[in-house]
Design an enzyme around this catalytic site. Structure first.
Site, PDB file in Angstrom:
ATOM      1  N   TYR A   1      28.579  79.311  23.366  1.00  0.00           N
ATOM      2  CA  TYR A   1      27.988  79.752  24.623  1.00  0.00           C
ATOM      3  C   TYR A   1      28.509  78.932  25.791  1.00  0.00           C
ATOM      4  O   TYR A   1      29.147  77.877  25.608  1.00  0.00           O
ATOM      5  CB  TYR A   1      26.460  79.678  24.563  1.00  0.00           C
ATOM      6  CG  TYR A   1      25.864  78.286  24.685  1.00  0.00           C
ATOM      7  CD1 TYR A   1      25.875  77.396  23.627  1.00  0.00           C
ATOM      8  CD2 TYR A   1      25.292  77.859  25.894  1.00  0.00           C
ATOM      9  CE1 TYR A   1      25.331  76.127  23.744  1.00  0.00           C
ATOM     10  CE2 TYR A   1      24.743  76.595  26.023  1.00  0.00           C
ATOM     11  CZ  TYR A   1      24.768  75.737  24.950  1.00  0.00           C
ATOM     12  OH  TYR A   1      24.234  74.470  25.081  1.00  0.00           O
TER      13      TYR A   1
ATOM     14  N   ARG B   1      25.052  89.593   5.284  1.00  0.00           N
ATOM     15  CA  ARG B   1      24.944  88.138   5.231  1.00  0.00           C
ATOM     16  C   ARG B   1      25.764  87.533   4.092  1.00  0.00           C
ATOM     17  O   ARG B   1      25.526  87.823   2.922  1.00  0.00           O
ATOM     18  CB  ARG B   1      23.476  87.714   5.095  1.00  0.00           C
ATOM     19  CG  ARG B   1      23.284  86.206   5.231  1.00  0.00           C
ATOM     20  CD  ARG B   1      21.813  85.807   5.212  1.00  0.00           C
ATOM     21  NE  ARG B   1      21.674  84.372   5.442  1.00  0.00           N
ATOM     22  CZ  ARG B   1      21.800  83.452   4.476  1.00  0.00           C
ATOM     23  NH1 ARG B   1      22.066  83.830   3.242  1.00  0.00           N
ATOM     24  NH2 ARG B   1      21.682  82.168   4.765  1.00  0.00           N
TER      25      ARG B   1
ATOM     26  N   LYS C   1      30.922  74.010  21.879  1.00  0.00           N
ATOM     27  CA  LYS C   1      29.615  74.367  22.462  1.00  0.00           C
ATOM     28  C   LYS C   1      28.975  75.503  21.666  1.00  0.00           C
ATOM     29  O   LYS C   1      28.980  76.662  22.085  1.00  0.00           O
ATOM     30  CB  LYS C   1      29.787  74.725  23.948  1.00  0.00           C
ATOM     31  CG  LYS C   1      28.494  74.670  24.744  1.00  0.00           C
ATOM     32  CD  LYS C   1      28.762  74.633  26.221  1.00  0.00           C
ATOM     33  CE  LYS C   1      27.524  74.774  27.084  1.00  0.00           C
ATOM     34  NZ  LYS C   1      26.518  73.744  26.909  1.00  0.00           N
TER      35      LYS C   1
ATOM     36  N   GLU D   1      25.204  61.214  24.430  1.00  0.00           N
ATOM     37  CA  GLU D   1      24.920  62.086  25.579  1.00  0.00           C
ATOM     38  C   GLU D   1      23.467  62.519  25.516  1.00  0.00           C
ATOM     39  O   GLU D   1      22.731  62.115  24.609  1.00  0.00           O
ATOM     40  CB  GLU D   1      25.849  63.292  25.579  1.00  0.00           C
ATOM     41  CG  GLU D   1      25.676  64.174  24.357  1.00  0.00           C
ATOM     42  CD  GLU D   1      26.604  65.392  24.333  1.00  0.00           C
ATOM     43  OE1 GLU D   1      27.024  65.852  25.399  1.00  0.00           O
ATOM     44  OE2 GLU D   1      26.882  65.880  23.223  1.00  0.00           O
TER      45      GLU D   1
ATOM     46  N   LEU E   1      29.876  66.664  24.241  1.00  0.00           N
ATOM     47  CA  LEU E   1      30.393  67.864  24.882  1.00  0.00           C
ATOM     48  C   LEU E   1      31.085  67.403  26.160  1.00  0.00           C
ATOM     49  O   LEU E   1      30.506  66.645  26.939  1.00  0.00           O
ATOM     50  CB  LEU E   1      29.255  68.829  25.228  1.00  0.00           C
ATOM     51  CG  LEU E   1      29.756  70.115  25.873  1.00  0.00           C
ATOM     52  CD1 LEU E   1      30.385  71.030  24.838  1.00  0.00           C
ATOM     53  CD2 LEU E   1      28.640  70.825  26.604  1.00  0.00           C
TER      54      LEU E   1
HETATM   55  N1  PDD Z   1      23.949  72.098  28.665  1.00  0.00           N
HETATM   56  N2  PDD Z   1      25.939  67.878  26.679  1.00  0.00           N
HETATM   57  C1  PDD Z   1      25.196  68.837  26.102  1.00  0.00           C
HETATM   58  C2  PDD Z   1      24.706  68.621  24.715  1.00  0.00           C
HETATM   59  C3  PDD Z   1      24.888  70.008  26.816  1.00  0.00           C
HETATM   60  O1  PDD Z   1      24.162  70.971  26.235  1.00  0.00           O
HETATM   61  C4  PDD Z   1      25.354  70.168  28.146  1.00  0.00           C
HETATM   62  C5  PDD Z   1      25.095  71.403  28.945  1.00  0.00           C
HETATM   63  C6  PDD Z   1      26.118  69.117  28.699  1.00  0.00           C
HETATM   64  C7  PDD Z   1      26.662  69.207  30.103  1.00  0.00           C
HETATM   65  O2  PDD Z   1      27.719  70.125  30.177  1.00  0.00           O
HETATM   66  P1  PDD Z   1      28.001  70.968  31.507  1.00  0.00           P
HETATM   67  O3  PDD Z   1      28.170  70.017  32.606  1.00  0.00           O
HETATM   68  O4  PDD Z   1      29.237  71.722  31.188  1.00  0.00           O
HETATM   69  O5  PDD Z   1      26.795  71.875  31.708  1.00  0.00           O
HETATM   70  C8  PDD Z   1      26.398  68.011  27.938  1.00  0.00           C
HETATM   71  C9  PDD Z   1      23.748  73.392  29.291  1.00  0.00           C
HETATM   72  C10 PDD Z   1      23.452  73.283  30.734  1.00  0.00           C
HETATM   73  C11 PDD Z   1      22.695  74.154  28.513  1.00  0.00           C
HETATM   74  O6  PDD Z   1      22.650  73.982  27.306  1.00  0.00           O
HETATM   75  O7  PDD Z   1      21.964  74.939  29.114  1.00  0.00           O
END
Ligand code: PDD
Length: 302
Positions: free
Chosen positions: A46, A113, A162, A195, A220
């Site tokens: 995503y 599945r 992601k 993170e 990420l």
């Molecule tokens: N989340 N680390 C993780 C685990 C994240 O899920 C996200 C983003 C980030 C920051 O990445 P970015 O700057 O590209 O949004 C770091 C999004 C916002 C979400 O899950 O809704």
């Protein structure tokens, strides 16, 4: 019902329209199949982008990262880049989102599945939704700062991809909420911050150096993180890409998190201890203010 704000546009009665596998549908009728591999195996990736002043922020970087996630999992592109960009702009436009976010999810498709990939590649599933946000509330939160808690990083080893496999993140963020905090920082086996549950983690040292963990399979690589690094460079700030411990963060001059939904959010409390004087730092707030000067903005369709 005709929409006076957008002549020619028709709004669904519940006000929200989603794109689901080729169709724009009111949310009440927006469903995926029970054997969608995203639903059964979290076999899906995503992206979430900020929408601001009716424009999608850093779309190119988000779509580049989407391609990297798809390639890492040997998934097919759901459509060409220009077509995908158009549908994203269209979903934001149809929902009349001025400030908020747009979410897209690509899955390996629908199949009986069975854990391994289907022998013949399936058409990927594609869902895109948009939602309104509260800009004033976001500003109030940034000016107040947030608390974070810390907990062991119990995620898989490829969180640079992601994927929608977010259960550890969900549990961490729920634990944060129960502790009266807004974010949870994951700590690796060596005691270093990786993170946040949905954000990247940063500190500012006593000397004014910005520190955030180097990109690797352990975090990420955030699009907002990349934008903040651009802003920092333009502002002549010193940056170190390295890991830091909770103790270092607690004694830092400032701490903050970055994500597409929150941009830059000062962290004023870690595990109940104040960071510096317990107020948002000026560097974090300045980075937040300047972020959109350098970010790409792609207007939604009208
Ligand atoms: N989340 N680390 C993780 C685990 C994240 O899920 C996200 C983003 C980030 C920051 O990445 P970015 O700057 O590209 O949004 C770091 C999004 C916002 C979400 O899950 O809704």
């Amino acid at each position: 019902m005709a929409n006076p704000l957008s002549p020619g546009r028709t709004k669904a009665p519940n006000g929200r329209i989603a794109y689901v596998n080729g169709r724009y549908l009111p949310h009440a009728h927006a469903f995926v199949h029970i054997e969608d591999r995203g639903y059964q195996f979290a076999d899906a990736v995503y992206e979430a982008c900020e929408v601001r002043d009716g424009a999608i922020i850093d779309l190119t970087r988000h779509l580049d990262r989407l391609d990297r996630s798809l390639d890492a999992l040997q998934m097919l592109r759901p459509m060409s880049r220009p077509a995908l960009a158009f549908v994203i702009r269209e979903v934001v436009g149809r929902n009349l989102v001025s400030y908020g976010s747009v979410y897209l999810q690509v899955g390996r498709g629908v199949a009986r599945r069975d854990h391994p990939f289907p022998a013949t590649p399936l058409p990927p599933s594609l869902v895109i939704t948009a939602k309104h946000g509260d800009r004033a509330k976001a500003e109030t939160q940034a000016n107040a700062g947030i608390g974070v808690i810390t907990l062991p990083d119990n995620r898989w080893g490829r969180v640079d991809i992601k994927t929608v496999g977010l259960l550890p993140n969900v549990l961490a963020k729920q634990a944060a909420r129960e502790a009266g905090a807004r974010e949870a920082w994951f700590i690796d086996a060596d005691g270093y911050v990786t993170e946040g549950g949905s954000s990247n983690a940063w500190i500012v040292t006593a000397e004014g150096v910005l520190v955030t963990r180097q990109a690797s399979t352990a975090i990420l690589s955030g699009i907002t993180r990349a934008g903040v690094l651009d802003v920092a460079e333009a502002a002549g700030l010193k940056v170190e890409l390295r890991r830091f411990t909770v103790a270092e963060a607690k004694s830092a001059r400032e701490a903050f998190v970055t994500s597409a939904s929150q941009i830059v959010l000062p962290v004023v409390m870690i595990d109940g201890d104040p960071v510096a004087n317990g107020h948002p730092g000026t560097i974090a707030l300045n980075l937040r203010r300047r972020f959109h000067d350098v970010a790409e903005a792609t207007p939604a369709t009208k």
